[in-house]
Design a protein around this motif. Structure first.
Motif, PDB file in Angstrom:
ATOM      1  N   THR A  34       0.822  -1.212   0.000  1.00 14.41           N
ATOM      2  CA  THR A  34       0.000   0.000   0.000  1.00 14.41           C
ATOM      3  C   THR A  34       0.856   1.262   0.000  1.00 14.41           C
ATOM      4  OG1 THR A  34      -0.215  -0.299   2.408  1.00 14.41           O
ATOM      5  CG2 THR A  34      -2.054  -1.012   1.036  1.00 14.41           C
ATOM      6  N   TYR A  38       0.499   4.400  -2.501  1.00 14.19           N
ATOM      7  CA  TYR A  38       0.514   5.792  -2.016  1.00 14.19           C
ATOM      8  C   TYR A  38       1.538   6.628  -2.781  1.00 14.19           C
ATOM      9  CZ  TYR A  38       3.184   9.081   0.940  1.00 14.19           C
ATOM     10  OH  TYR A  38       3.957  10.119   1.400  1.00 14.19           O
ATOM     11  N   SER A  84      -5.505  11.914   4.307  1.00 10.60           N
ATOM     12  CA  SER A  84      -5.373  10.597   4.936  1.00 10.60           C
ATOM     13  C   SER A  84      -5.988  10.609   6.328  1.00 10.60           C
ATOM     14  CB  SER A  84      -3.888  10.217   5.016  1.00 10.60           C
ATOM     15  OG  SER A  84      -3.734   8.944   5.598  1.00 10.60           O
ATOM     16  N   TRP A  87      -9.681  10.338   6.025  1.00  9.67           N
ATOM     17  CA  TRP A  87     -10.063   8.947   5.770  1.00  9.67           C
ATOM     18  C   TRP A  87     -10.075   8.139   7.071  1.00  9.67           C
ATOM     19  CZ3 TRP A  87     -12.456   6.897   1.884  1.00  9.67           C
ATOM     20  CH2 TRP A  87     -12.259   7.345   0.569  1.00  9.67           C
ATOM     21  N   LYS A  91     -13.072   6.229   9.132  1.00  7.55           N
ATOM     22  CA  LYS A  91     -12.992   4.821   9.523  1.00  7.55           C
ATOM     23  C   LYS A  91     -13.318   4.655  10.999  1.00  7.55           C
ATOM     24  CE  LYS A  91      -9.845   0.857   9.548  1.00  7.55           C
ATOM     25  NZ  LYS A  91      -8.440   0.391   9.282  1.00  7.55           N
ATOM     26  N   THR A 227      -4.967   7.010  13.292  1.00  3.18           N
ATOM     27  CA  THR A 227      -5.772   8.220  13.146  1.00  3.18           C
ATOM     28  C   THR A 227      -5.079   9.398  13.823  1.00  3.18           C
ATOM     29  OG1 THR A 227      -7.800   6.903  13.091  1.00  3.18           O
ATOM     30  CG2 THR A 227      -8.040   9.249  13.527  1.00  3.18           C
ATOM     31  N   GLN A 230      -1.969  10.331  11.521  1.00  2.88           N
ATOM     32  CA  GLN A 230      -2.239  11.050  10.280  1.00  2.88           C
ATOM     33  C   GLN A 230      -2.812  12.439  10.529  1.00  2.88           C
ATOM     34  OE1 GLN A 230      -0.208   9.235   8.694  1.00  2.88           O
ATOM     35  NE2 GLN A 230      -1.386   9.158   6.792  1.00  2.88           N
ATOM     36  N   VAL A 273      -6.608  12.206  -3.027  1.00  4.67           N
ATOM     37  CA  VAL A 273      -7.613  11.451  -2.279  1.00  4.67           C
ATOM     38  C   VAL A 273      -7.224   9.973  -2.233  1.00  4.67           C
ATOM     39  CG1 VAL A 273     -10.008  10.668  -2.289  1.00  4.67           C
ATOM     40  CG2 VAL A 273      -9.485  13.067  -2.754  1.00  4.67           C
ATOM     41  N   LEU A 274      -6.749   9.459  -3.363  1.00  3.79           N
ATOM     42  CA  LEU A 274      -6.320   8.064  -3.420  1.00  3.79           C
ATOM     43  C   LEU A 274      -5.010   7.845  -2.664  1.00  3.79           C
ATOM     44  CD1 LEU A 274      -7.148   7.326  -7.178  1.00  3.79           C
ATOM     45  CD2 LEU A 274      -8.370   6.466  -5.170  1.00  3.79           C
ATOM     46  N   LEU A 277      -5.689   7.800   1.038  1.00  4.57           N
ATOM     47  CA  LEU A 277      -6.299   6.539   1.472  1.00  4.57           C
ATOM     48  C   LEU A 277      -5.235   5.471   1.660  1.00  4.57           C
ATOM     49  CD1 LEU A 277      -8.671   4.603   1.976  1.00  4.57           C
ATOM     50  CD2 LEU A 277      -8.833   4.307  -0.517  1.00  4.57           C
ATOM     51  N   LEU A 281      -3.788   3.461   5.084  1.00 11.48           N
ATOM     52  CA  LEU A 281      -3.764   2.000   5.162  1.00 11.48           C
ATOM     53  C   LEU A 281      -2.343   1.502   5.405  1.00 11.48           C
ATOM     54  CD1 LEU A 281      -6.185   1.074   2.232  1.00 11.48           C
ATOM     55  CD2 LEU A 281      -6.650   0.914   4.687  1.00 11.48           C
TER      56      LEU A 281
END
Length: 360
Positions: A34, A38, A84, A87, A91, A227, A230, A273-274, A277, A281
């Motif tokens: 991942t 990123y 991030s 996101w 979650k 969390t 980030q 945005v991607l 994410l 992760l």
């Protein structure tokens, strides 16, 4: 009868320990995968929209060389980590953990995570983005030395054993990473060397963060930990690092104006945005994997991003993005296979020997 029952209990515990370790290794490996995604989407985002047309374009919007190199790196890192963080908050909200999030912030483990975020976020991440922009993916294997830094910290601070086979596996991974990161080190210029130095700063920051953060997530839920990480990284980058670099630049660059433009640029924001994410992760898997299988093993598996970053950057930017210069050579593929062997050495012959089948 007692011996029989005790033997069954021991066998069951060994099976449970082995399953737990294997799951931790898989999670740690996925953190590298991942992280590659990123890096690929972040690189593409900083090559689209206003980034390509103005900031890195022919006129550079009047930005100085310092601003182009460091201010834009902090901007890219800040935008990515802020998204991030959003996101990860979503979650936590879906999992019903927002109350725990605010409670943990007031505890010592929560403050440890904030400290890790400040070390590995605005400092190391900005250096990573700047190094990528200055020298390309050749800097990735140098940043991947964080596995060695984390292993050393894990050994001396948290007393996690490093046997000869593990050390051999780490060495193999680092050698292969050096080849995978770039097919040639010929003709390195001053800009590339600065990029490599910045990548080494990443290695130090991420090594400290990985060892301490992995330990911290044994005390708090890793969703809460990432969390905190980030959100802290994104906010501190936007309100401290970016304005500070603009002040150092001294050319009247408006930090919050840059942020407003970056967040509202339709040509690039989707890629951030991607990237945000996958960044969330990746760090979550990194923290979780290290807490399950130890800092040394977790960061060695994570260190395979030395392959995944160039690979996915080539796929995302080269194949789909149409940007030249990201193709992998045959030598890189060969050493990628060897690197997998190195990771297997470290993972299968860990200090607890949980993957070995022994008689009770």
């Amino acid at each position: 009868m007692y011996f029989f029952m005790n033997s069954n209990a021991i066998a069951a515990k060994r099976k449970a320990d082995s399953s737990f370790m294997k799951k931790g290794v898989f999670i740690a490996i996925m953190s590298g995968v991942t992280y590659g995604l990123y890096t690929g989407f972040l690189t593409l985002g900083m090559a689209r929209g206003v980034w390509a047309a103005d900031w890195y374009g022919a006129n550079t919007s009047g930005l100085s060389a310092f601003a182009i190199t460091y201010v834009l790196a902090a901007l890219g890192s800040g935008v990515n980590d802020t998204i991030s963080g959003i996101w990860m908050v979503i979650k936590c909200a879906v999992l019903g953990e927002m109350g725990d999030f605010f409670r943990v912030l007031k505890t010592k483990p929560g403050l440890v995570m904030v400290t890790c975020a400040l070390i590995g976020g605005p400092i190391a991440s900005t250096c990573y983005v700047a190094a990528l922009q200055m020298a390309g993916t050749i800097i990735v294997p140098f940043a991947a030395l964080n596995a060695s830094v984390g292993a050393i910290i894990g050994r001396f601070v948290f007393k996690q054993r490093l046997n000869g086979t593990m050390i051999g596996g780490i060495v193999i991974c680092l050698i292969c990473a050096s080849v995978i990161g770039g097919s040639s080190f010929d003709g390195l210029g001053g800009t590339t060397m600065i990029g490599i130095i910045l990548a080494l700063v990443c290695a130090l920051g991420w090594g400290i963060e990985g060892a301490v953060g992995g330990f911290g997530t044994t005390l708090i839920d890793y969703n809460i930990g990432i969390t905190i990480r980030q959100c802290t990284s994104g906010l501190s980058n936007m309100i401290i690092v970016l304005p500070l670099l603009c002040m150092i630049d001294g050319n009247g660059v408006n930090a919050f104006g840059l942020l407003g433009t970056a967040f509202t640029d339709g040509g690039s924001i989707i890629f951030f945005v991607l990237s945000g994410l996958f960044a969330g992760l990746s760090y979550g898997f990194w923290y979780k994997g290290a807490s399950m299988c130890g800092a040394a093993l977790g960061m060695t598996c994570n260190g395979a991003y030395a392959f995944w970053c160039p690979f996915f950057t080539w796929i995302i930017c080269g194949v789909f993005g149409g940007i030249e210069g990201y193709a992998l050579s045959a030598v890189q593929w060969i050493f990628a296979a060897i690197m997998v062997i190195g990771i297997a050495m470290v993972g299968n012959l860990n200090p607890l020997s949980v993957f070995k089948k022994k008689e009770a």
